[in-house]
Design a protein around this motif. Structure first.
Motif, short mmCIF file in Angstrom:
data_model
loop_
_atom_site.label_atom_id
_atom_site.label_comp_id
_atom_site.label_asym_id
_atom_site.label_seq_id
_atom_site.Cartn_x
_atom_site.Cartn_y
_atom_site.Cartn_z
N GLY A 144 -1.06 -10.04 0.16
CA GLY A 144 -2.06 -9.38 0.03
C GLY A 144 -3.35 -9.84 -0.59
O GLY A 144 -3.09 -10.96 -1.10
N ILE A 145 -4.57 -9.28 -0.53
CA ILE A 145 -5.60 -9.80 -1.13
C ILE A 145 -6.05 -9.05 -2.42
O ILE A 145 -6.19 -7.66 -2.40
N VAL A 146 -6.43 -9.65 -3.34
CA VAL A 146 -6.95 -9.02 -4.71
C VAL A 146 -8.43 -8.53 -4.19
O VAL A 146 -9.26 -9.47 -4.28
N LYS A 147 -8.42 -7.18 -4.49
CA LYS A 147 -9.75 -6.58 -4.17
C LYS A 147 -10.61 -6.39 -5.66
O LYS A 147 -11.68 -6.51 -5.65
N GLU A 148 -9.73 -5.96 -6.44
CA GLU A 148 -10.49 -5.65 -7.87
C GLU A 148 -9.35 -5.88 -9.05
O GLU A 148 -8.24 -5.78 -8.92
N VAL A 149 -9.75 -6.55 -10.37
CA VAL A 149 -9.05 -6.73 -11.21
C VAL A 149 -9.34 -5.56 -12.55
O VAL A 149 -10.65 -5.45 -12.68
N ILE A 150 -8.42 -5.05 -12.95
CA ILE A 150 -8.52 -4.07 -14.03
C ILE A 150 -7.96 -4.80 -15.36
O ILE A 150 -6.77 -4.98 -15.23
N ASP A 151 -8.83 -4.55 -16.30
CA ASP A 151 -8.29 -4.93 -17.60
C ASP A 151 -7.77 -6.10 -17.62
O ASP A 151 -6.63 -6.37 -18.44
N LYS A 152 -7.86 -7.11 -16.87
CA LYS A 152 -7.56 -8.48 -16.72
C LYS A 152 -5.86 -8.74 -16.28
O LYS A 152 -5.64 -9.69 -15.79
N TYR A 153 -5.25 -7.51 -16.57
CA TYR A 153 -3.83 -7.58 -16.05
C TYR A 153 -3.19 -6.89 -14.73
O TYR A 153 -2.25 -6.97 -14.78
N THR A 154 -4.26 -6.16 -14.52
CA THR A 154 -3.71 -5.28 -13.37
C THR A 154 -4.90 -5.68 -12.21
O THR A 154 -6.04 -5.90 -12.15
N ALA A 155 -4.44 -5.37 -11.12
CA ALA A 155 -4.98 -5.70 -9.91
C ALA A 155 -4.84 -4.81 -8.70
O ALA A 155 -3.84 -4.14 -8.70
N VAL A 156 -5.95 -4.58 -8.00
CA VAL A 156 -5.82 -3.72 -6.87
C VAL A 156 -5.70 -4.43 -5.46
O VAL A 156 -6.45 -5.23 -5.40
N VAL A 157 -4.57 -4.62 -4.78
CA VAL A 157 -4.09 -5.25 -3.78
C VAL A 157 -4.17 -4.33 -2.53
O VAL A 157 -3.35 -3.57 -2.26
N LYS A 158 -4.89 -5.15 -1.49
CA LYS A 158 -5.05 -4.75 -0.07
C LYS A 158 -4.11 -5.45 0.82
O LYS A 158 -4.06 -6.70 0.85
N MET A 159 -2.94 -4.87 1.34
CA MET A 159 -1.98 -5.74 2.02
C MET A 159 -2.63 -6.00 3.37
O MET A 159 -3.44 -5.24 3.98
N ILE A 160 -2.22 -7.47 3.69
CA ILE A 160 -2.66 -8.00 4.93
C ILE A 160 -2.15 -7.49 6.15
O ILE A 160 -2.75 -7.05 7.18
N ASP A 161 -0.81 -6.96 6.10
CA ASP A 161 -0.18 -6.48 7.18
C ASP A 161 -0.77 -4.77 7.65
O ASP A 161 -1.10 -4.67 8.70
N SER A 162 -0.51 -4.16 6.61
CA SER A 162 -0.74 -2.57 6.78
C SER A 162 -1.96 -2.23 6.18
O SER A 162 -2.38 -1.17 6.86
N GLY A 163 -2.59 -2.93 5.52
CA GLY A 163 -4.11 -2.54 4.95
C GLY A 163 -3.92 -1.54 3.96
O GLY A 163 -4.78 -0.85 3.37
#
Length: 393
Positions: free
Chosen positions: A303-322
């Motif tokens: 997946g692609i990291v779209k946003e980083v929250i508090d340095k340790y958490t990421a919002v990931v968008k999956m490449i296959d399913s979205g």
């Protein structure tokens, strides 16, 4: 259309009435049934199902009470942890949010009679920090999660390491100053008493800037004031010579101190270049999910990291399913592309630089990169670990 059909007016009215919270005195915890009025509650108490539940509870009442108490405690603490974290909050605020859920466990079915008794019990068991104020009881959740404790220990270790570096820097400065002062005698300042031989004689000071005016003033003084004026002029000349000598010595010391500071700055730059952090997430990088808690649908998927929250958490968008997922960095790993592709450095001294992957060393789990932009353009760096870089989206 019959009376009990779903779209009858009576059925719709009953559903509207049953929404939301209702009166606690018409709720049966054993059967987990909410009645709308006193007549309905009375009919429920006379029903056969309610009588069977009472017979079951009468066989082992303590077991049922312990079950309800554990459920109430777990739900209450989970709400406190998720909603307020480790903040200090009034216990009544947490309780009001807890009872807003329709299917909550009522306190009259637990071992605690009042909210104050439950708050005191949390303090005695060490689950929360509690304190009493004129406004009521306040509680503060104690987070004993192993991951949180590990992060706190790492932060304390980092602070201690920074303090040790500061002490080493201070000792280094003292050593440089001591070496600069070795072999030089420290001239002790001499103080002269301002005295006059004649009580009627006036003491005058020449504040003129020009040398000619000062010489003229001294000549006039010597001609008018006699031998005592010559003494003052000679003493002022000696004081000026000593001041000039001290200023030259101070300028030399400043030069030496400046050179020591230059060395310290070089050491700090080297330290920054080799510094590492315990977080590595950055936006617009490709990562791979390694946790199995999300099921086989997302395991080993990219997946692609779209946003980083508090340095340790990421919002990931999956490449296959979205799909978009919120994941901790411990559940992710970097993606290594083929040699010749552009990557970004995530940790170490070259953190944040977009570079080119030259080659991969599978034996040492490292790679060789070439910096393409910036003041270090063209530099070839070896030994970059796999977890310190990732493929760009």
């Amino acid at each position: 259309m019959g009376k009990s059909d779903f779209l009858t007016s009576k059925a719709i009215v009953n559903r509207i009435k049953s929404k939301g919270l209702q009166k606690l005195r018409w709720y049966c915890q054993m059967c987990q049934k909410q009645c709308r009025d006193e007549n309905g509650f009375k009919c429920h108490c006379m029903s056969e199902s309610h009588q069977r539940q009472l017979l079951l509870a009468s066989e082992n009442p303590q077991q049922f009470m312990d079950y309800f108490s554990d459920e109430f405690r777990n739900d209450f603490l989970e709400l406190l942890r998720r909603r307020f974290g480790t903040k200090r909050v009034h216990n009544n605020i947490v309780y009001n949010e807890y009872i807003s859920h329709r299917e909550h466990i009522h306190m009259n079915a637990t071992q605690w009679e009042t909210l104050t008794d439950f708050t005191k019990w949390l303090g005695r068991e060490g689950l929360c920090k509690v304190d009493e104020t004129p406004k009521g009881w306040y509680i503060q959740y104690i987070d004993r999660d192993p991951e949180t404790i590990r992060r706190q220990q790492e932060l304390e270790k980092k602070k201690k390491q920074d303090l040790d570096d500061e002490e080493k820097t201070a000792k280094f400065i003292e050593e440089q100053v001591r070496r600069g002062l070795e072999g030089k005698e420290q001239e002790a300042p001499t103080f002269m008493e301002l005295s006059r031989e004649n009580d009627e004689e006036k003491v005058t000071f020449n504040l003129s800037k020009g040398a000619c005016s000062s010489s003229g003033a001294t000549s006039s003084k010597s001609s008018t004031l006699g031998p005592s004026a010559l003494k003052t002029v000679g003493s002022s000349a000696s004081v000026k010579q000593k001041e000039s000598a001290q200023s030259s010595a101070q300028s030399k010391e400043k030069k030496k101190k400046k050179s020591a500071l230059d060395e310290i700055m070089e050491i700090e730059e080297e330290k920054k270049r080799t510094a590492r952090t315990d977080y590595w997430l950055q936006p617009e990088i490709i990562v791979k999910i390694i946790t199995k808690k999300l099921g086989e649908k997302y395991h080993k998927k990219k997946g692609i990291v779209k946003e980083v929250i508090d340095k340790y958490t990421a919002v990931v968008k999956m490449i296959d399913s979205g799909d978009k997922l919120k994941l901790d960095q411990t559940h992710l790993e970097t993606v290594i592309p083929a040699p010749g592709k552009r990557i970004i450095v995530l940790n170490g001294g070259y953190r944040g630089n977009e570079v080119t992957l030259e080659s991969i060393n599978e034996k040492t789990f490292s790679a060789t990169i070439v910096i393409e932009t910036g003041p270090l353009k063209g530099r070839r760096v070896e030994g970059i670990q796999y977890e310190d870089f990732s493929k760009l989206a």
